[in-house]
Design a protein around this motif. Structure first.
Motif, PDB file in Angstrom:
ATOM      1  N   SER A  19       0.819  -1.212   0.000  1.00 24.53           N
ATOM      2  CA  SER A  19       0.000   0.000   0.000  1.00 24.53           C
ATOM      3  C   SER A  19       0.852   1.261   0.000  1.00 24.53           C
ATOM      4  O   SER A  19       2.054   1.233   0.287  1.00 24.53           O
ATOM      5  CB  SER A  19      -0.909   0.017   1.231  1.00 24.53           C
ATOM      6  OG  SER A  19      -0.128   0.219   2.405  1.00 24.53           O
ATOM      7  N   VAL A  20       0.206   2.381  -0.281  1.00 29.34           N
ATOM      8  CA  VAL A  20       0.901   3.667  -0.252  1.00 29.34           C
ATOM      9  C   VAL A  20       1.369   3.986   1.163  1.00 29.34           C
ATOM     10  O   VAL A  20       2.425   4.600   1.358  1.00 29.34           O
ATOM     11  CB  VAL A  20      -0.004   4.793  -0.818  1.00 29.34           C
ATOM     12  CG1 VAL A  20      -1.219   5.023   0.068  1.00 29.34           C
ATOM     13  CG2 VAL A  20       0.784   6.092  -0.979  1.00 29.34           C
ATOM     14  N   ALA A  21       0.618   3.553   2.174  1.00 28.63           N
ATOM     15  CA  ALA A  21       1.028   3.779   3.565  1.00 28.63           C
ATOM     16  C   ALA A  21       2.311   3.009   3.884  1.00 28.63           C
ATOM     17  O   ALA A  21       3.203   3.519   4.579  1.00 28.63           O
ATOM     18  CB  ALA A  21      -0.092   3.365   4.517  1.00 28.63           C
ATOM     19  N   GLN A  22       2.424   1.780   3.370  1.00 29.14           N
ATOM     20  CA  GLN A  22       3.645   0.989   3.569  1.00 29.14           C
ATOM     21  C   GLN A  22       4.823   1.631   2.844  1.00 29.14           C
ATOM     22  O   GLN A  22       5.940   1.680   3.370  1.00 29.14           O
ATOM     23  CB  GLN A  22       3.425  -0.443   3.064  1.00 29.14           C
ATOM     24  CG  GLN A  22       2.482  -1.270   3.919  1.00 29.14           C
ATOM     25  CD  GLN A  22       2.150  -2.595   3.251  1.00 29.14           C
ATOM     26  OE1 GLN A  22       1.543  -2.635   2.181  1.00 29.14           O
ATOM     27  NE2 GLN A  22       2.560  -3.684   3.862  1.00 29.14           N
ATOM     28  N   PHE A  23       4.561   2.119   1.627  1.00 29.18           N
ATOM     29  CA  PHE A  23       5.616   2.799   0.871  1.00 29.18           C
ATOM     30  C   PHE A  23       6.107   4.023   1.634  1.00 29.18           C
ATOM     31  O   PHE A  23       7.315   4.250   1.763  1.00 29.18           O
ATOM     32  CB  PHE A  23       5.091   3.221  -0.503  1.00 29.18           C
ATOM     33  CG  PHE A  23       6.017   4.165  -1.234  1.00 29.18           C
ATOM     34  CD1 PHE A  23       7.131   3.687  -1.900  1.00 29.18           C
ATOM     35  CD2 PHE A  23       5.778   5.536  -1.233  1.00 29.18           C
ATOM     36  CE1 PHE A  23       8.002   4.555  -2.556  1.00 29.18           C
ATOM     37  CE2 PHE A  23       6.640   6.409  -1.885  1.00 29.18           C
ATOM     38  CZ  PHE A  23       7.751   5.913  -2.546  1.00 29.18           C
ATOM     39  N   GLN A  24       5.171   4.819   2.135  1.00 25.78           N
ATOM     40  CA  GLN A  24       5.540   6.035   2.867  1.00 25.78           C
ATOM     41  C   GLN A  24       6.414   5.701   4.073  1.00 25.78           C
ATOM     42  O   GLN A  24       7.436   6.357   4.317  1.00 25.78           O
ATOM     43  CB  GLN A  24       4.275   6.767   3.321  1.00 25.78           C
ATOM     44  CG  GLN A  24       4.551   8.099   4.012  1.00 25.78           C
ATOM     45  CD  GLN A  24       3.359   8.566   4.833  1.00 25.78           C
ATOM     46  OE1 GLN A  24       2.937   7.889   5.769  1.00 25.78           O
ATOM     47  NE2 GLN A  24       2.808   9.715   4.472  1.00 25.78           N
ATOM     48  N   LYS A  25       6.028   4.676   4.817  1.00 28.86           N
ATOM     49  CA  LYS A  25       6.788   4.284   6.012  1.00 28.86           C
ATOM     50  C   LYS A  25       8.215   3.888   5.646  1.00 28.86           C
ATOM     51  O   LYS A  25       9.181   4.318   6.296  1.00 28.86           O
ATOM     52  CB  LYS A  25       6.077   3.118   6.709  1.00 28.86           C
ATOM     53  CG  LYS A  25       6.728   2.690   8.014  1.00 28.86           C
ATOM     54  CD  LYS A  25       5.926   1.574   8.674  1.00 28.86           C
ATOM     55  CE  LYS A  25       6.583   1.137   9.989  1.00 28.86           C
ATOM     56  NZ  LYS A  25       5.806   0.055  10.655  1.00 28.86           N
ATOM     57  N   GLN A  26       8.368   3.085   4.591  1.00 32.56           N
ATOM     58  CA  GLN A  26       9.708   2.652   4.185  1.00 32.56           C
ATOM     59  C   GLN A  26      10.516   3.807   3.598  1.00 32.56           C
ATOM     60  O   GLN A  26      11.735   3.881   3.780  1.00 32.56           O
ATOM     61  CB  GLN A  26       9.596   1.500   3.187  1.00 32.56           C
ATOM     62  CG  GLN A  26       9.034   0.235   3.805  1.00 32.56           C
ATOM     63  CD  GLN A  26       9.511  -1.028   3.116  1.00 32.56           C
ATOM     64  OE1 GLN A  26      10.538  -1.044   2.451  1.00 32.56           O
ATOM     65  NE2 GLN A  26       8.765  -2.106   3.287  1.00 32.56           N
TER      66      GLN A  26
END
Length: 244
Positions: A19-26
């Motif tokens: 997800s975009v949220a996972q991308f943002q976190k990484q």
């Protein structure tokens, strides 16, 4: 890659949704690590949706994943999903890509749990300089096809075959979009090679145009004409001014 460390490549299995949220976190983790080393990170390319999640520091609503709902929504067309979202959250429907089933399903899931899709809260973590490269549309389309042919020569069909051999379904491969979708259709003999190349070139071009529509809304972008002499010097000047 020419001696420059790259990050967030092959960070998730194609068998899993990312997800975009996972991308943002990484992305935050990678950027913070680079900054700690006293170096300057560059966030390059990709979808505007993912880029701006980092640049603007989007705060994502807390919801649970509803697999039963998602399974039912997957059976609907993009047009049906868009119509449903308009009823649930008219404001979100005005800003979403009406043909992007994945984002439509996620928006409907949020709207059903929270009553509507809340407005995105933005809390930027970093000061950013945004540079954009521009070229005439016809040249862009030519460049897209040239790059696509090169990727095919470098073994992208074999890559998709390998993913299928690892257990990914045709449906999952098609759901990844663009190259994976059309190569999967080609391998299933649903389209010929020339048709695959032409339709994929057109789809990538349309995707690029949609991204440009998004970028045009941002008046902080410094646009550099790619074909104009001196654009690299202009970029260096802007970067040095920003850093100093």
């Amino acid at each position: 890659m020419q001696g420059i460390p790259h990050h967030l490549i092959d960070v998730s299995s194609p068998k899993r949704k990312f997800s975009v949220a996972q991308f943002q976190k990484q992305a935050y983790l990678a950027i913070d690590d680079i900054l700690k080393q006293g170096k300057t990170p560059f966030l390059v390319g990709g979808s505007a949706f993912y880029l701006y999640s980092v640049i603007e520091g989007w705060q994502f609503p807390v919801t649970t994943r509803d697999e039963k709902l998602r399974k039912n929504l997957e059976k609907k067309t993009a047009e049906q999903l868009f119509s449903l979202l308009k009823d649930l959250s008219p404001k979100r429907a005005k800003t979403i890509e009406p043909n992007n089933k994945r984002r439509l399903i996620r928006a409907i899931e949020i709207a059903k749990q929270l009553g509507k899709v809340p407005q995105v809260i933005k809390k930027p973590k970093y000061d950013c300089l945004i540079l954009g490269l521009k070229m005439p549309n016809e040249e862009l389309k030519t460049l897209i096809k040239k790059r696509l042919l090169k990727r095919l020569q470098l073994g992208m069909v074999a890559e998709v075959k390998g993913l299928k051999a690892q257990g990914l379904s045709w449906k999952r491969l098609e759901g990844l979009g663009l190259e994976y979708k059309w190569i999967a259709l080609y391998l299933q003999k649903k389209v010929g090679k020339e048709e695959m190349i032409e339709k994929l070139t057109t789809d990538i071009y349309h995707f690029a145009k949609r991204q440009m529509t998004w970028f045009k809304k941002d008046n902080t972008i410094h646009w550099l004409p790619l074909k104009k002499k001196g654009y690299l010097h202009q970029a260096k000047t802007l970067i040095n001014r920003f850093l100093n």
